[in-house]
Design a protein around this motif. Structure first.
Motif, PDB file in Angstrom:
ATOM      1  N   VAL A  43       0.831  -1.210   0.000  1.00 37.51           N
ATOM      2  CA  VAL A  43       0.000   0.000   0.000  1.00 37.51           C
ATOM      3  C   VAL A  43       0.859   1.251   0.000  1.00 37.51           C
ATOM      4  N   LEU A  44       0.246   2.375  -0.361  1.00 36.81           N
ATOM      5  CA  LEU A  44       0.961   3.648  -0.370  1.00 36.81           C
ATOM      6  C   LEU A  44       1.039   4.257   1.025  1.00 36.81           C
ATOM      7  N   TYR A  45       0.000   4.066   1.826  1.00 37.08           N
ATOM      8  CA  TYR A  45       0.039   4.549   3.207  1.00 37.08           C
ATOM      9  C   TYR A  45      -0.975   3.773   4.037  1.00 37.08           C
ATOM     10  N   VAL A  46      -0.795   3.853   5.359  1.00 37.16           N
ATOM     11  CA  VAL A  46      -1.698   3.212   6.305  1.00 37.16           C
ATOM     12  C   VAL A  46      -2.128   4.260   7.323  1.00 37.16           C
ATOM     13  N   ASP A  47      -3.433   4.393   7.526  1.00 37.40           N
ATOM     14  CA  ASP A  47      -3.985   5.346   8.494  1.00 37.40           C
ATOM     15  C   ASP A  47      -4.608   4.557   9.644  1.00 37.40           C
ATOM     16  N   ASN A  48      -3.954   4.594  10.802  1.00 36.29           N
ATOM     17  CA  ASN A  48      -4.489   3.945  11.993  1.00 36.29           C
ATOM     18  C   ASN A  48      -5.264   4.913  12.884  1.00 36.29           C
ATOM     19  N   GLY A  49      -5.535   6.091  12.367  1.00 38.62           N
ATOM     20  CA  GLY A  49      -6.204   7.104  13.173  1.00 38.62           C
ATOM     21  C   GLY A  49      -5.200   8.104  13.709  1.00 38.62           C
ATOM     22  N   GLN A  50      -4.547   7.778  14.824  1.00 39.55           N
ATOM     23  CA  GLN A  50      -3.557   8.685  15.398  1.00 39.55           C
ATOM     24  C   GLN A  50      -2.182   8.491  14.762  1.00 39.55           C
ATOM     25  N   ILE A  51      -1.832   7.262  14.421  1.00 40.77           N
ATOM     26  CA  ILE A  51      -0.515   6.948  13.871  1.00 40.77           C
ATOM     27  C   ILE A  51      -0.672   6.550  12.410  1.00 40.77           C
ATOM     28  N   LEU A  52       0.103   7.212  11.529  1.00 41.87           N
ATOM     29  CA  LEU A  52       0.025   6.959  10.099  1.00 41.87           C
ATOM     30  C   LEU A  52       1.426   6.695   9.553  1.00 41.87           C
ATOM     31  N   THR A  53       1.524   5.852   8.540  1.00 38.49           N
ATOM     32  CA  THR A  53       2.817   5.565   7.914  1.00 38.49           C
ATOM     33  C   THR A  53       2.635   5.576   6.403  1.00 38.49           C
ATOM     34  N   SER A  54       3.710   5.912   5.684  1.00 39.28           N
ATOM     35  CA  SER A  54       3.647   5.911   4.221  1.00 39.28           C
ATOM     36  C   SER A  54       4.821   5.132   3.658  1.00 39.28           C
ATOM     37  N   ALA A  55       4.717   4.818   2.383  1.00 39.41           N
ATOM     38  CA  ALA A  55       5.747   4.034   1.704  1.00 39.41           C
ATOM     39  C   ALA A  55       6.892   4.953   1.274  1.00 39.41           C
ATOM     40  N   GLY A  56       7.277   4.928   0.003  1.00 42.86           N
ATOM     41  CA  GLY A  56       8.393   5.754  -0.449  1.00 42.86           C
ATOM     42  C   GLY A  56       8.111   7.235  -0.355  1.00 42.86           C
ATOM     43  N   ALA A  57       9.098   8.041  -0.770  1.00 40.77           N
ATOM     44  CA  ALA A  57       8.992   9.484  -0.620  1.00 40.77           C
ATOM     45  C   ALA A  57       7.769  10.050  -1.331  1.00 40.77           C
ATOM     46  N   ALA A  58       7.494   9.584  -2.558  1.00 35.46           N
ATOM     47  CA  ALA A  58       6.322  10.086  -3.283  1.00 35.46           C
ATOM     48  C   ALA A  58       5.036   9.723  -2.561  1.00 35.46           C
ATOM     49  N   ALA A  59       5.023   8.543  -1.922  1.00 35.34           N
ATOM     50  CA  ALA A  59       3.841   8.151  -1.154  1.00 35.34           C
ATOM     51  C   ALA A  59       3.644   9.056   0.055  1.00 35.34           C
TER      52      ALA A  59
END
Length: 312
Positions: A143-159
């Motif tokens: 995936v390009l990013y994950v939204d857990n509500g308070q904590i979010l993570t993304s993949a590469g720089a463009a993501a």
């Protein structure tokens, strides 16, 4: 107005650092007001960013009171997290601050213990390393990013830009986010996920193994509709023995090996030829265009047409 604190560490990846600064600082509300106030924060006044030295206007105290903290990736993601930085991130999380990482910045959130028991992503090259180092995290490399509500993570720089636009939409709605996307010359939502960018290597052909002649034959016959029995007949063995030898020497089954080889060949043809999708599907052994499209999308996350637009 929302306050965004961008955390800078030694060896920060410049694009990861500047992307959120650019996209959030340009965001405007319908009445023309700025949507965000930006703070660049660091443990020390000067940060070694590799190609340049960064002077941060804010210390770690700038993280306090921020609505969102952005953690960019660094060129040394496995390096120990500075204790003061870890304490500051955990304190902010305890206060309910939204915290998001870009690219391998996920490693910093993991080291701070903020991703335990959560789903997260990072750059696909580093996904296996993250999963091995932090088994309590559910790592999703597709995936390009994950939204857990308070904590979010993304993949590469463009993501990371995809994630920033997602947060703007959460904060101010789709219209404001769409304007920010246009300023960034970026679609508000990109089709597919990170899987389309993963380099799928050619399936292994162990040199000198008893399977080498068979694997070379399979590679040369991708266009045929082969069954497990067909492959076993070619090898002169039973299907059970064939599967056992494949697992021992390639780590996969005969049909899984064949599937990987066909998808990799299809990617190559989509990148380098003008053949129709239907012709390519037949060339790599799929019985129908529909079967090819379905299998290709399950593997890469996008359709053959979209893959060609991106990579031809």
């Amino acid at each position: 107005m929302h306050t965004i604190a961008v955390l800078a560490l030694d060896q920060v990846i410049p694009f990861d650092l500047t992307t959120p600064i650019e996209v959030f600082s340009r965001t405007r509300l319908p009445d023309g007001r700025a949507g965000y106030q930006i703070r660049v924060c660091a443990e020390r006044e000067e940060i070694d960013a590799g190609a340049f030295t960064l002077k941060a206007p804010w210390g770690l105290e700038g993280l306090k009171g921020a609505d969102t903290i952005i953690v960019p990736g660094t060129n040394t993601p496995a390096a120990p997290l500075p204790p003061a930085v870890g304490d500051a991130l955990r304190a902010a999380a305890g206060d309910g601050t939204r915290i998001a990482s870009i690219c391998v910045g996920t490693f910093l959130l993991a080291a701070a213990g903020l991703l335990d028991g959560l789903r997260a992503t990072t750059h696909w090259v580093a996904a296996d390393t993250l999963a091995a180092a932090y088994p309590e995290i559910e790592v999703d490399a597709d995936v390009l990013y994950v939204d857990n509500g308070q904590i979010l993570t993304s993949a590469g720089a463009a993501a990371g830009l995809d994630l920033c636009l997602h947060m703007i939409r959460r904060d101010y709605g789709s219209a404001v986010a769409a304007d920010a996307a246009r300023l960034s010359v970026m679609p508000l939502e990109r089709e597919g996920g990170q899987a389309q960018f993963i380099v799928h290597p050619h399936p292994p052909t162990p040199q000198g193994s008893t399977l080498e002649p068979l694997l070379l034959w399979l590679q040369g016959n991708l266009g045929r509709e082969l069954t497990l029995a067909d492959i076993a007949d070619r090898a002169g063995t039973s299907t059970r023995t064939l599967i056992r030898h494949f697992r021992e020497q390639t780590g996969t089954t005969p049909l899984q090996w064949l599937h990987r080889a066909r998808i990799r060949q299809a990617q190559h043809l989509l990148e380098t030829t003008h053949h129709s999708v239907e012709r390519i599907g037949a060339q790599v052994g799929f019985g129908s265009p529909t079967a090819f499209r379905d299998r290709f999308k399950r593997t890469t996350g996008v359709s053959p047409y979209s893959y060609r637009r991106s990579f031809s």
